[in-house]
Design a protein around this motif. Structure first.
Motif, PDB file in Angstrom:
ATOM      1  N   VAL A 141      17.461  48.919 -49.950  1.00 26.91           N
ATOM      2  CA  VAL A 141      16.644  49.580 -50.965  1.00 26.91           C
ATOM      3  C   VAL A 141      15.201  49.128 -50.782  1.00 26.91           C
ATOM      4  O   VAL A 141      14.889  47.942 -50.880  1.00 26.91           O
ATOM      5  CB  VAL A 141      17.138  49.237 -52.386  1.00 26.91           C
ATOM      6  N   ILE A 142      14.312  50.086 -50.509  1.00 30.37           N
ATOM      7  CA  ILE A 142      12.896  49.804 -50.261  1.00 30.37           C
ATOM      8  C   ILE A 142      12.090  50.209 -51.488  1.00 30.37           C
ATOM      9  O   ILE A 142      12.179  51.350 -51.952  1.00 30.37           O
ATOM     10  CB  ILE A 142      12.384  50.579 -49.039  1.00 30.37           C
ATOM     11  N   ASN A 143      11.293  49.296 -51.998  1.00 28.06           N
ATOM     12  CA  ASN A 143      10.417  49.583 -53.128  1.00 28.06           C
ATOM     13  C   ASN A 143       9.248  50.432 -52.640  1.00 28.06           C
ATOM     14  O   ASN A 143       8.395  49.969 -51.887  1.00 28.06           O
ATOM     15  CB  ASN A 143       9.914  48.277 -53.749  1.00 28.06           C
ATOM     16  N   SER A 144       9.194  51.691 -53.059  1.00 27.36           N
ATOM     17  CA  SER A 144       8.200  52.626 -52.528  1.00 27.36           C
ATOM     18  C   SER A 144       6.775  52.228 -52.891  1.00 27.36           C
ATOM     19  O   SER A 144       5.861  52.339 -52.070  1.00 27.36           O
ATOM     20  CB  SER A 144       8.481  54.044 -53.047  1.00 27.36           C
ATOM     21  N   ARG A 145       6.566  51.770 -54.110  1.00 29.17           N
ATOM     22  CA  ARG A 145       5.211  51.402 -54.526  1.00 29.17           C
ATOM     23  C   ARG A 145       4.709  50.195 -53.739  1.00 29.17           C
ATOM     24  O   ARG A 145       3.549  50.158 -53.312  1.00 29.17           O
ATOM     25  CB  ARG A 145       5.186  51.092 -56.017  1.00 29.17           C
ATOM     26  N   ALA A 146       5.575  49.212 -53.571  1.00 26.77           N
ATOM     27  CA  ALA A 146       5.169  48.022 -52.815  1.00 26.77           C
ATOM     28  C   ALA A 146       4.931  48.376 -51.347  1.00 26.77           C
ATOM     29  O   ALA A 146       4.018  47.841 -50.707  1.00 26.77           O
ATOM     30  CB  ALA A 146       6.237  46.936 -52.939  1.00 26.77           C
ATOM     31  N   LEU A 147       5.758  49.272 -50.801  1.00 30.57           N
ATOM     32  CA  LEU A 147       5.577  49.701 -49.420  1.00 30.57           C
ATOM     33  C   LEU A 147       4.225  50.369 -49.229  1.00 30.57           C
ATOM     34  O   LEU A 147       3.565  50.192 -48.200  1.00 30.57           O
ATOM     35  CB  LEU A 147       6.701  50.652 -49.012  1.00 30.57           C
ATOM     36  N   ALA A 148       3.799  51.133 -50.217  1.00 33.69           N
ATOM     37  CA  ALA A 148       2.530  51.857 -50.127  1.00 33.69           C
ATOM     38  C   ALA A 148       1.340  50.915 -50.012  1.00 33.69           C
ATOM     39  O   ALA A 148       0.289  51.292 -49.480  1.00 33.69           O
ATOM     40  CB  ALA A 148       2.358  52.767 -51.335  1.00 33.69           C
ATOM     41  N   ASP A 149       1.474  49.687 -50.501  1.00 29.22           N
ATOM     42  CA  ASP A 149       0.376  48.726 -50.450  1.00 29.22           C
ATOM     43  C   ASP A 149       0.235  48.039 -49.090  1.00 29.22           C
ATOM     44  O   ASP A 149      -0.731  47.317 -48.861  1.00 29.22           O
ATOM     45  CB  ASP A 149       0.570  47.651 -51.525  1.00 29.22           C
ATOM     46  N   LEU A 150       1.208  48.248 -48.200  1.00 33.62           N
ATOM     47  CA  LEU A 150       1.191  47.574 -46.897  1.00 33.62           C
ATOM     48  C   LEU A 150       0.381  48.352 -45.880  1.00 33.62           C
ATOM     49  O   LEU A 150       0.173  49.561 -46.002  1.00 33.62           O
ATOM     50  CB  LEU A 150       2.625  47.411 -46.369  1.00 33.62           C
ATOM     51  N   HIS A 151      -0.071  47.643 -44.844  1.00 34.34           N
ATOM     52  CA  HIS A 151      -0.719  48.286 -43.697  1.00 34.34           C
ATOM     53  C   HIS A 151       0.304  49.205 -43.025  1.00 34.34           C
ATOM     54  O   HIS A 151       1.498  48.890 -42.983  1.00 34.34           O
ATOM     55  CB  HIS A 151      -1.194  47.216 -42.714  1.00 34.34           C
ATOM     56  N   PRO A 152      -0.134  50.361 -42.488  1.00 38.02           N
ATOM     57  CA  PRO A 152       0.824  51.279 -41.845  1.00 38.02           C
ATOM     58  C   PRO A 152       1.684  50.623 -40.768  1.00 38.02           C
ATOM     59  O   PRO A 152       2.858  50.990 -40.604  1.00 38.02           O
ATOM     60  CB  PRO A 152      -0.086  52.358 -41.242  1.00 38.02           C
ATOM     61  N   ALA A 153       1.136  49.656 -40.038  1.00 36.39           N
ATOM     62  CA  ALA A 153       1.935  48.982 -39.010  1.00 36.39           C
ATOM     63  C   ALA A 153       3.098  48.222 -39.638  1.00 36.39           C
ATOM     64  O   ALA A 153       4.217  48.211 -39.101  1.00 36.39           O
ATOM     65  CB  ALA A 153       1.062  48.026 -38.195  1.00 36.39           C
ATOM     66  N   LEU A 154       2.856  47.594 -40.788  1.00 36.59           N
ATOM     67  CA  LEU A 154       3.924  46.879 -41.490  1.00 36.59           C
ATOM     68  C   LEU A 154       4.907  47.855 -42.126  1.00 36.59           C
ATOM     69  O   LEU A 154       6.113  47.590 -42.179  1.00 36.59           O
ATOM     70  CB  LEU A 154       3.332  45.967 -42.561  1.00 36.59           C
ATOM     71  N   GLN A 155       4.406  48.981 -42.610  1.00 31.77           N
ATOM     72  CA  GLN A 155       5.305  49.995 -43.170  1.00 31.77           C
ATOM     73  C   GLN A 155       6.314  50.446 -42.124  1.00 31.77           C
ATOM     74  O   GLN A 155       7.521  50.506 -42.383  1.00 31.77           O
ATOM     75  CB  GLN A 155       4.498  51.197 -43.655  1.00 31.77           C
ATOM     76  N   ARG A 156       5.817  50.768 -40.915  1.00 34.70           N
ATOM     77  CA  ARG A 156       6.719  51.225 -39.850  1.00 34.70           C
ATOM     78  C   ARG A 156       7.704  50.129 -39.460  1.00 34.70           C
ATOM     79  O   ARG A 156       8.882  50.393 -39.216  1.00 34.70           O
ATOM     80  CB  ARG A 156       5.904  51.659 -38.631  1.00 34.70           C
ATOM     81  N   ALA A 157       7.210  48.891 -39.385  1.00 35.23           N
ATOM     82  CA  ALA A 157       8.093  47.781 -39.008  1.00 35.23           C
ATOM     83  C   ALA A 157       9.200  47.600 -40.039  1.00 35.23           C
ATOM     84  O   ALA A 157      10.358  47.339 -39.680  1.00 35.23           O
ATOM     85  CB  ALA A 157       7.281  46.495 -38.858  1.00 35.23           C
ATOM     86  N   CYS A 158       8.868  47.739 -41.317  1.00 34.10           N
ATOM     87  CA  CYS A 158       9.887  47.622 -42.373  1.00 34.10           C
ATOM     88  C   CYS A 158      10.942  48.713 -42.222  1.00 34.10           C
ATOM     89  O   CYS A 158      12.146  48.444 -42.316  1.00 34.10           O
ATOM     90  CB  CYS A 158       9.232  47.712 -43.747  1.00 34.10           C
ATOM     91  N   ILE A 159      10.487  49.944 -42.004  1.00 31.56           N
ATOM     92  CA  ILE A 159      11.421  51.056 -41.860  1.00 31.56           C
ATOM     93  C   ILE A 159      12.315  50.846 -40.650  1.00 31.56           C
ATOM     94  O   ILE A 159      13.545  51.036 -40.711  1.00 31.56           O
ATOM     95  CB  ILE A 159      10.657  52.387 -41.735  1.00 31.56           C
ATOM     96  N   ARG A 160      11.737  50.419 -39.524  1.00 36.10           N
ATOM     97  CA  ARG A 160      12.530  50.207 -38.312  1.00 36.10           C
ATOM     98  C   ARG A 160      13.535  49.067 -38.503  1.00 36.10           C
ATOM     99  O   ARG A 160      14.667  49.145 -38.032  1.00 36.10           O
ATOM    100  CB  ARG A 160      11.606  49.920 -37.122  1.00 36.10           C
ATOM    101  N   GLN A 161      13.119  48.010 -39.195  1.00 36.76           N
ATOM    102  CA  GLN A 161      14.045  46.901 -39.438  1.00 36.76           C
ATOM    103  C   GLN A 161      15.212  47.343 -40.319  1.00 36.76           C
ATOM    104  O   GLN A 161      16.355  46.937 -40.086  1.00 36.76           O
ATOM    105  CB  GLN A 161      13.305  45.725 -40.087  1.00 36.76           C
ATOM    106  N   VAL A 162      14.917  48.164 -41.315  1.00 32.85           N
ATOM    107  CA  VAL A 162      15.987  48.665 -42.185  1.00 32.85           C
ATOM    108  C   VAL A 162      16.990  49.476 -41.368  1.00 32.85           C
ATOM    109  O   VAL A 162      18.210  49.291 -41.482  1.00 32.85           O
ATOM    110  CB  VAL A 162      15.403  49.520 -43.328  1.00 32.85           C
TER     111      VAL A 162
END
Length: 460
Positions: free
Chosen positions: A251-272
């Protein structure tokens, strides 16, 4: 060259005292040098060494090469496992390229031998030029930093002790040590992509663009690898905060994800994806981008199916990623309206509604809506949909049936009864997570702003 290999091995801790190393040997210069060097290092580093060879059955001379590897290993006093596998038959049956079919079966065999020997690590003869070719091939395919970092010195159960030395150095080593490697005739054909890159593309790049292209590609692999590893390390720290495990799904918190740099956003999605599937094979850039966009701006209830049987679903404040079973019917909302405290916090069924009077609206995504308080006829209520419901979608002239709106918005039928319908005493003002109504919209004359946010209680 031996000193360079030792420095590489020590830097990346590839040879551990007491470990077992299974050297993959085709009989060519790279793998022959690998076995010869590891045999010299085994006593110094304190590991056990054995050899494995697989005849892919593509060429008539392959049987002789298998005999050669067995004899070479015996000459060094090393145990050697040899097998023959019908790769051409497997290739045809599974509609794969010869390279891919060979790689799959080869590693299956090597891992089986390694497991039978008590869980050994597998050493391969990949070298610096192989790395340059790999990076260039991945660049042509449009890979990101994960592909541009190329092969790693240590990757799971695979070690690559020769990755710091060039093909030329290996060939010189074989000459000095009077090793007589086999020459694989398939390396000279341009039927394979890697051979075309090695024989055609790289020589052109060296001659016409950059004489040091191999060194440049090597540096690219190092830089991209370091940056990739750092970003993934930082993304890993977000598990338990931005990303949580809940009943078999991530479960990914969408609001918290939005605050991250795009590179970290992609890394989070790929790790999931990697954690839920066990591999990123078959996952492309567009899968990651679509999933990221869905997490940040997707409509509540929207879904996406990923290769490997994963399903992603957008909720009011999160993105859930798991097996297909997560897409079952949501909790139905009752059709009897429940009053929303303004201002205040109201719990209705599985939802929490937060109502605030604000001077300026805050960014809240699709789970938040704002209204001109003075244009509403209080009280505001929340309920599930009813047959015949209509509303006036913001930005659309006229009214629309909720049923037709759901169909146009591609809301799955199994989820429509779980979508909150928010109304004042005159009409529907918000199909929560999807669209506000024209009624109560913010204008230049608005003085009091009502901000409503809806959250599932288990997501708080």
């Amino acid at each position: 060259m031996l000193a360079k290999v030792k420095a590489w091995v020590s830097r990346h801790r590839l040879l551990v005292p007491g470990s077992r190393i299974l050297a993959a040997c085709s009989g060519g210069p790279d793998s022959l040098a690998l076995v010869h060097i590891l045999n010299q290092l085994k006593d110094e580093y304190g590991f056990c060494l054995a050899v494995a060879h697989m005849n892919h059955m593509f060429r008539p001379e392959a049987a002789q090469e298998a005999e050669f590897v067995a004899a070479f290993s015996a000459g060094l006093g090393l145990a050697c496992q040899v097998t023959s596998i019908n790769v051409p038959g497997y290739q045809q049956a599974n509609k794969l390229s010869a390279e891919e079919a060979g790689r799959i079966l080869r590693y299956q065999y090597l891992r089986q031998v390694a497991a039978d020997w008590g869980g050994a690590q597998i050493a391969t003869g990949h070298h610096r030029d192989d790395q340059a070719e790999t990076v260039l091939i991945n660049l042509l395919r449009g890979a990101g930093s994960g592909g541009l970092r190329g092969m790693q010195p240590l990757s799971g159960d695979i070690i690559r002790p020769l990755l710091a030395v060039s093909r030329w150095e290996i060939e010189e080593y074989c000459l000095r040590q009077q090793l007589a490697p086999c020459q694989d005739s398939s390396n000279l054909t341009t039927d394979y992509l890697r051979n075309r890159v090695r024989l055609n593309l790289l020589p052109v790049l060296e001659a016409d663009y950059n004489p040091a292209i191999r060194e440049a590609l090597w540096r690219l692999a190092v830089l991209a690898g370091d940056e990739h590893d750092y970003i993934y390390q930082e993304a890993g720290k977000l598990w338990g905060t931005i990303i949580n495990a809940d009943r078999g799904k991530a479960v990914i918190n969408s609001r918290a994800l939005a605050d991250l740099h795009p590179a970290l956003q992609r890394a989070c999605i790929r790790q999931v994806i990697e954690k839920k599937r066990g591999t990123l094979t078959g996952i492309s850039f567009i899968h990651v981008e679509n999933l990221t966009n869905m997490a940040l701006a997707g409509e509540v209830g929207s879904q996406m199916t990923l290769p490997g049987g994963l399903t992603a679903r957008k909720t009011y404040t999160t993105l859930e990623v798991g097996a297909a079973c997560i897409t079952g019917v949501e909790h139905r909302l009752g059709t009897v309206p429940s009053e929303v405290a303004i201002p205040g916090i109201t719990r209705i069924d599985s939802l929490t509604v937060t109502a605030e009077i604000v001077s300026a609206p805050a960014a809240g995504g699709r789970a938040t809506a704002v209204f001109d308080l003075e244009q509403l006829c209080l009280p505001v209520t929340l309920r599930g949909r009813r047959p015949g419901d209509r509303f006036r979608p913001l930005g659309l002239n006229g009214s629309k049936k909720i049923k037709d709106f759901f169909i146009d918005s591609k809301v799955p039928e199994s989820q429509r009864d779980s979508v909150p319908i928010v109304s004042d005493q005159q009409e529907i003002i918000w199909v929560a997570g999807y669209r506000q109504s024209e009624h109560g919209r913010i204008t230049g004359n608005t003085k009091k702003i009502l901000q409503l946010s809806i959250t599932k209680q288990e997501e708080i």
